[in-house]
Design a protein around this motif. Structure first.
Motif, mmCIF file in Angstrom:
data_model
loop_
_atom_site.group_PDB
_atom_site.id
_atom_site.type_symbol
_atom_site.label_atom_id
_atom_site.label_comp_id
_atom_site.label_asym_id
_atom_site.label_seq_id
_atom_site.Cartn_x
_atom_site.Cartn_y
_atom_site.Cartn_z
ATOM 1 N N GLN A 61 -33.402 134.163 134.499
ATOM 2 C CA GLN A 61 -33.311 132.707 134.509
ATOM 3 C C GLN A 61 -31.918 132.211 134.108
ATOM 4 O O GLN A 61 -31.247 132.813 133.271
ATOM 5 N N HIS A 100 -34.778 122.997 146.895
ATOM 6 C CA HIS A 100 -33.582 122.850 146.060
ATOM 7 C C HIS A 100 -32.610 121.868 146.701
ATOM 8 O O HIS A 100 -32.332 121.936 147.896
ATOM 9 N N HIS A 105 -34.526 122.102 139.593
ATOM 10 C CA HIS A 105 -34.022 121.608 140.860
ATOM 11 C C HIS A 105 -34.281 120.119 141.056
ATOM 12 O O HIS A 105 -35.351 119.598 140.722
ATOM 13 N N TYR A 155 -37.243 118.508 143.867
ATOM 14 C CA TYR A 155 -38.161 119.630 144.037
ATOM 15 C C TYR A 155 -39.504 119.174 144.594
ATOM 16 O O TYR A 155 -40.139 118.261 144.071
ATOM 17 N N ASP A 183 -27.329 131.405 137.089
ATOM 18 C CA ASP A 183 -26.514 130.657 138.030
ATOM 19 C C ASP A 183 -25.950 129.389 137.377
ATOM 20 O O ASP A 183 -24.761 129.073 137.520
ATOM 21 N N HIS A 238 -36.146 128.822 152.101
ATOM 22 C CA HIS A 238 -36.261 129.743 150.972
ATOM 23 C C HIS A 238 -37.738 130.046 150.754
ATOM 24 O O HIS A 238 -38.512 129.158 150.399
ATOM 25 N N VAL A 269 -29.044 121.057 140.944
ATOM 26 C CA VAL A 269 -29.710 121.299 139.666
ATOM 27 C C VAL A 269 -29.433 120.152 138.709
ATOM 28 O O VAL A 269 -28.310 119.641 138.647
ATOM 29 N N GLU A 306 -38.850 131.965 148.469
ATOM 30 C CA GLU A 306 -38.907 132.029 147.007
ATOM 31 C C GLU A 306 -39.843 133.088 146.441
ATOM 32 O O GLU A 306 -41.058 132.993 146.503
ATOM 33 N N CYS A 340 -25.897 124.457 141.347
ATOM 34 C CA CYS A 340 -26.833 124.736 142.436
ATOM 35 C C CYS A 340 -27.422 126.127 142.242
ATOM 36 O O CYS A 340 -26.858 126.960 141.526
ATOM 37 N N THR A 341 -28.525 126.379 142.893
ATOM 38 C CA THR A 341 -29.168 127.680 142.780
ATOM 39 C C THR A 341 -28.319 128.778 143.414
ATOM 40 O O THR A 341 -27.671 128.572 144.450
#
Length: 439
Positions: free
Chosen positions: A354, A291, A304, A307, A357, A381, A294, A383, A329-330
């Motif tokens: 989903q 990330h 992202h 990515y 954020d 991360h 976004v 994930e 951003c995430t």
């Protein structure tokens, strides 16, 4: 011209141009669009003395923090004469004037067409920025980056407010332990609490772990938040009902801190009046980027930036080098003041997994705030290591539903990301759309 002289100017607008600017035929066609704004700028490309063109500079819309990273606006922009008069008689320094104007309440426009070539390369304007910050008593240091062009602004902490680190979790004791240990062992900022939202853990080893860590650390609080997984609801409960901090940091349990002064850096931006949220650069364990901000509209929804790109990938317009404004951003690592989180009513609980954020951050943009990505705050991360990837039909249906929600509620953002030029492909970061003619 050594100084700005407007004594013979009687037009409503003035176009500031550098010595190296060469206008393309389409310039006149789009110049009329400037009348919608107080100040407007244009995309451009580089040109050599033989007229060969290269390296298009496809710019974001007005980006307050990005402008302090380098003069992304360039050497050609149009401005209302009445606004420019405040600089009449000053030494010729267009970047200084752009900085002054950026701190004024005016209407910025971006004409996203390549309308001129520039023989003059982008250069360091470090001293101009440094002097501007000093003269305006901004409590910050300005750091020249190794590339010799971009600069990083390091804001001083106003104080050391309490930060509430919010971590949703369910079982996965070992995953959570890696996260917590990285916070305790690496963080140089000490005024924080950790609020763990237990979303229905059932394993005895997890319950025992919660008991032990609360005994070991007085700044850890675990609360029960059982029920179907709803990331928005979990974070809202944690923030509104349990967090004591002036700032909240939403953090996934499957992360690990790399940067020791990560909290100082994030608070230093989150404390600024113009900033909504602050995000971080996140890597996969293999070192590739997970990330870096976004892009709205990427993949038909939100996805992202950079990515799966290598960690040493060459960035575009210093976006992996200095703080820059992004659509969002995430929430895997996202800081926001509790006041601003409350102002936009927190996360949208209709969005259970989903886009919650980005929904939060679009609401912040709607309030006039900027969301900032800090490339020098780094985490790993893992994930979805705690819960894994849900492949049940209900999960697929939910994902489709949430994509539909995003597309119906945020169509204009999906069509246009203010911080990612429309001439770039939404599926291949910073690559021109095939067959797109800008001029």
């Amino acid at each position: 011209m050594d100084h700005l002289d407007l004594s013979s100017v009687n037009t409503e607008y003035v176009c500031i141009t550098g010595n190296g600017c060469r206008f393309y035929e389409a310039f006149d066609q789009y110049l009329g669009e400037c009348g919608k704004y107080d100040i407007a700028y244009f995309d451009h490309d580089e040109m050599d003395v033989n007229g060969n063109r290269s390296h298009p500079w496809l710019k974001p819309d007005f980006s307050y923090d990005t402008l302090r990273g380098f003069n992304y606006i360039g050497h050609c922009w149009a401005v209302k004469t009445a606004l420019l008069k405040q600089f009449d008689g000053q030494a010729w320094n267009p970047y200084r004037w752009l900085l002054e104007l950026s701190d004024q309440k005016i209407n910025w426009g971006h004409v996203s067409k390549i309308l001129y070539g520039d023989l003059e390369p982008v250069k360091s304007e470090y001293l101009t920025l440094k002097n501007y910050m000093m003269e305006h008593a901004v409590k910050a240091s300005v750091e020249q980056m190794p590339d010799g062009i971009s600069t990083k602004v390091n804001y001083e902490l106003i104080d050391h407010p309490l930060v509430s680190i919010i971590i949703p979790t369910k079982d996965g004791k070992d995953v959570l332990d890696v996260c917590l240990r990285s916070i305790f062992e690496k963080s140089t900022y000490l005024n924080y609490e950790i609020v763990i939202a237990d979303n229905g853990s059932t394993l005895p080893e997890t319950k025992n772990y919660f008991t032990e860590i609360q005994k070991e650390h007085s700044n850890i609080h675990v609360f029960d938040c059982a029920g179907p997984f709803n990331f928005s609801l979990i974070n809202n409960k944690a923030v509104f009902d349990h967090a004591k901090g002036e700032y909240v940091l939403l953090l996934n349990n499957d992360t690990s801190v790399i940067t020791p002064d990560w909290l100082e850096k994030m608070v230093s931006y989150a404390q600024l009046d113009h900033v909504g949220s602050v995000g971080a650069l996140m890597y996969y364990p293999d070192g590739s980027i997970q990330h870096a901000g976004v892009i709205t509209g990427k993949g038909g929804g939100f996805a992202h930036r950079y990515y799966r790109k290598p960690a040493d990938t060459k960035d575009y317009m210093y976006t992996l080098t200095v703080p820059n404004d992004v659509a969002g951003c995430t929430a895997a690592c996202l800081m926001i003041s509790k006041k601003k989180y409350t102002e936009v009513h927190g996360m949208n609980e209709e969005l259970t997994v989903q886009f919650n954020d980005v929904d939060l951050e679009i609401k912040l943009l709607g309030k006039g705030y900027f969301n900032v990505f800090l490339p020098d705050v780094k985490l790993i991360h893992y994930e979805s290591k705690s819960r894994g990837i849900d492949k049940e039909q209900s999960a697929v249906d939910r994902y489709v539903s949430e994509v539909d929600y995003a597309q119906s509620h945020y169509a204009k953002w999906i069509e246009h990301d203010p911080y990612y030029n429309d001439q770039f492909d939404k599926n291949y970061d910073y690559m021109l759309i095939v067959g797109n003619g800008s001029n």
